[in-house]
Structures are given as C-alpha cells and as structure tokens.
Motif scaffolding. Structure first.
Motif, PDB file in Angstrom:
ATOM      1  N   GLN A   1       0.814  -1.207   0.000  1.00 50.55           N
ATOM      2  CA  GLN A   1       0.000   0.000   0.000  1.00 50.55           C
ATOM      3  C   GLN A   1       0.856   1.268   0.000  1.00 50.55           C
ATOM      4  O   GLN A   1       1.772   1.414   0.797  1.00 50.55           O
ATOM      5  N   ASN A   2       0.539   2.169  -0.937  1.00 56.42           N
ATOM      6  CA  ASN A   2       1.176   3.477  -1.009  1.00 56.42           C
ATOM      7  C   ASN A   2       0.257   4.412  -1.774  1.00 56.42           C
ATOM      8  O   ASN A   2      -0.769   3.991  -2.315  1.00 56.42           O
TER       9      ASN A   2
ATOM     10  N   TRP B   1      -5.999  -4.639  -1.179  1.00 59.30           N
ATOM     11  CA  TRP B   1      -4.857  -4.193  -1.982  1.00 59.30           C
ATOM     12  C   TRP B   1      -4.048  -5.379  -2.482  1.00 59.30           C
ATOM     13  O   TRP B   1      -3.729  -5.474  -3.673  1.00 59.30           O
ATOM     14  N   ASN B   2      -3.724  -6.306  -1.585  1.00 63.86           N
ATOM     15  CA  ASN B   2      -2.878  -7.441  -1.954  1.00 63.86           C
ATOM     16  C   ASN B   2      -3.565  -8.357  -2.960  1.00 63.86           C
ATOM     17  O   ASN B   2      -2.943  -8.795  -3.949  1.00 63.86           O
ATOM     18  N   LYS B   3      -4.836  -8.672  -2.725  1.00 64.52           N
ATOM     19  CA  LYS B   3      -5.571  -9.547  -3.646  1.00 64.52           C
ATOM     20  C   LYS B   3      -5.709  -8.892  -5.030  1.00 64.52           C
ATOM     21  O   LYS B   3      -5.530  -9.544  -6.068  1.00 64.52           O
ATOM     22  N   THR B   4      -6.037  -7.606  -5.036  1.00 68.95           N
ATOM     23  CA  THR B   4      -6.213  -6.893  -6.303  1.00 68.95           C
ATOM     24  C   THR B   4      -4.921  -6.852  -7.100  1.00 68.95           C
ATOM     25  O   THR B   4      -4.902  -7.100  -8.311  1.00 68.95           O
ATOM     26  N   HIS B   5      -3.812  -6.561  -6.442  1.00 69.99           N
ATOM     27  CA  HIS B   5      -2.541  -6.442  -7.147  1.00 69.99           C
ATOM     28  C   HIS B   5      -1.984  -7.791  -7.564  1.00 69.99           C
ATOM     29  O   HIS B   5      -1.285  -7.888  -8.580  1.00 69.99           O
ATOM     30  N   HIS B   6      -2.302  -8.812  -6.805  1.00 74.33           N
ATOM     31  CA  HIS B   6      -1.870 -10.160  -7.205  1.00 74.33           C
ATOM     32  C   HIS B   6      -2.560 -10.564  -8.501  1.00 74.33           C
ATOM     33  O   HIS B   6      -1.916 -11.062  -9.432  1.00 74.33           O
TER      34      HIS B   6
ATOM     35  N   THR C   1      -8.865  -0.330  -2.064  1.00 82.40           N
ATOM     36  CA  THR C   1      -7.523  -0.894  -1.896  1.00 82.40           C
ATOM     37  C   THR C   1      -6.748  -0.123  -0.831  1.00 82.40           C
ATOM     38  O   THR C   1      -5.972  -0.715  -0.063  1.00 82.40           O
ATOM     39  N   LEU C   2      -6.943   1.193  -0.789  1.00 87.27           N
ATOM     40  CA  LEU C   2      -6.237   2.004   0.201  1.00 87.27           C
ATOM     41  C   LEU C   2      -6.788   1.809   1.602  1.00 87.27           C
ATOM     42  O   LEU C   2      -6.085   2.029   2.592  1.00 87.27           O
ATOM     43  N   ASN C   3      -8.031   1.363   1.694  1.00 87.14           N
ATOM     44  CA  ASN C   3      -8.672   1.176   2.990  1.00 87.14           C
ATOM     45  C   ASN C   3      -8.391  -0.198   3.587  1.00 87.14           C
ATOM     46  O   ASN C   3      -8.468  -0.375   4.797  1.00 87.14           O
TER      47      ASN C   3
END
Length: 210
Positions: A137-138, A155-160, A148-150
C-alpha cells in the motif's frame, strides 16, 4: 545511486534528443507530426520548433514531476524499488525513443511507429505487471482505489490478480506489434481490460466484505 543523482541523470537524458533536433532543424518541414493513428498515419501536427525542442523539454518536466511524486510519497518504502526505478526512467526512455522517431518521420523516413509504440508499451506493461504483486500500500504506485487504500487485504488480492493480467495483456500488445496487426479495437480492449477488470475485482472484494 542517490535519488538526486538519478533525477539529474534522467533529466539530462530527456534532453539528449535536442542534439538531433539542432542537427536536423533546418531540414524539417514547417510542421511535424506528434500523434499517429493505429495505421501509423499522422493525424496531429505542431510547429517544428515545438516538435524539435518543446517535446524534450516537456518530457524533462514530466520526469521531474514523477520524481517529486515518488520521492514524497508518505508510504514510499512500501513500493518495490524496481517499480519506482521503472517509473523514474519512463520519461527519459520515451524521450530518447519517440522524439527521434517523430523527427525522422517528419524528414520522410518510413518508420513503423505503430509497431514501435505497441512493443514499447507492451514491454512496459509486462514489467509493471511483474512487480504489481510485490507492491504494498502506497499513495503513488499501483491500483489506488478507496477500497484498496482502505484494506491491505483488498490491496494485496487486487494487485496479485492484476499482476498476472498485466503480464498477459502486455504480451498480447507485443504480439500485436510484432505481427503488425493494425487493430485499434484489439488494443483498446487490452488496455481497457487491464484497467477495468482489476478495479471491478477490487470493488467485488469490497462488497463481499473480504
């Protein structure tokens, strides 16, 4: 390499096409192309002074802005170093590749700009996709949505998921370029897919309360 040194080096590289600009300026037509359709046909022009000198200056300004954003992110330590370097080198790479190509096309050289663009964009997408799953997260790099920021899990699932999708989409872009497939629709579908699908997936996770 210190971040200040990288800024100076990348900014200087953005200005390198000026050497070519000074060398060919008198031979350039009064207007030069800066935009092409998917068939490689110019459809937007600017005065030659803007195309020859303004574009490298613009890329240098964009480069400085990118560095400022990346260096001042409160959570910059969460971004993979390779992804930050890719962002910091994007403007100089675009400057030294596309500005000379544009000038040579203006001089009458037959250069397949659509192939070059498709392959370059595809390689960048693959490179970004490779590092998206490693991106924490950044506020600067990654798929920055309210959900994703919350949530770190979101965030991790989306980016994976997005990492695999971007790699696949980038490979498709490279194949389109290498096979000289002039399909604006396919390119648009690929670009929309790698943007819209991760956003939809992130929202779906949010609504499920995962």
């Amino acid at each position: 390499m210190k971040k200040d040194n990288i800024l100076w080096i990348t900014t200087i590289i953005c200005f390198l096409p000026l050497i070519l600009s000074f060398g060919v300026y008198d031979k350039l037509p009064e207007v030069v192309p800066i935009h092409f359709n998917y068939a490689g046909v110019p459809n937007n022009y600017v005065p030659k002074a803007v195309g020859a000198f303004g574009m490298p200056v613009l890329m240098a300004i964009i480069n400085i802005f990118i560095h400022f954003k990346l260096n001042n992110d409160p959570k910059k330590m969460n971004s993979p170093s390779a992804l930050k370097y890719l962002g910091k080198w994007s403007a100089p790479i675009i400057s030294v590749v596309l500005v000379p190509v544009t000038l040579f096309i203006a001089l009458g050289y037959k250069i397949p700009i659509q192939i070059i663009t498709s392959v370059v964009v595809g390689v960048i997408i693959v490179a970004v996709g490779n590092y998206l799953p490693k991106c924490k997260q950044n506020y600067t790099v990654g798929i920055r949505l309210p959900w994703t920021l919350n949530s770190e899990m979101n965030w991790n699932k989306t980016h994976h998921m997005a990492g695999y999708l971007w790699i696949f989409g980038g490979i498709c872009m490279i194949i389109l370029g290498c096979m000289q497939m002039k399909s604006a629709l396919l390119t648009l579908i690929i670009l929309l897919a790698i943007v819209v699908i991760p956003c939809g997936y992130s929202y779906w996770i949010y609504k499920k309360g995962v």
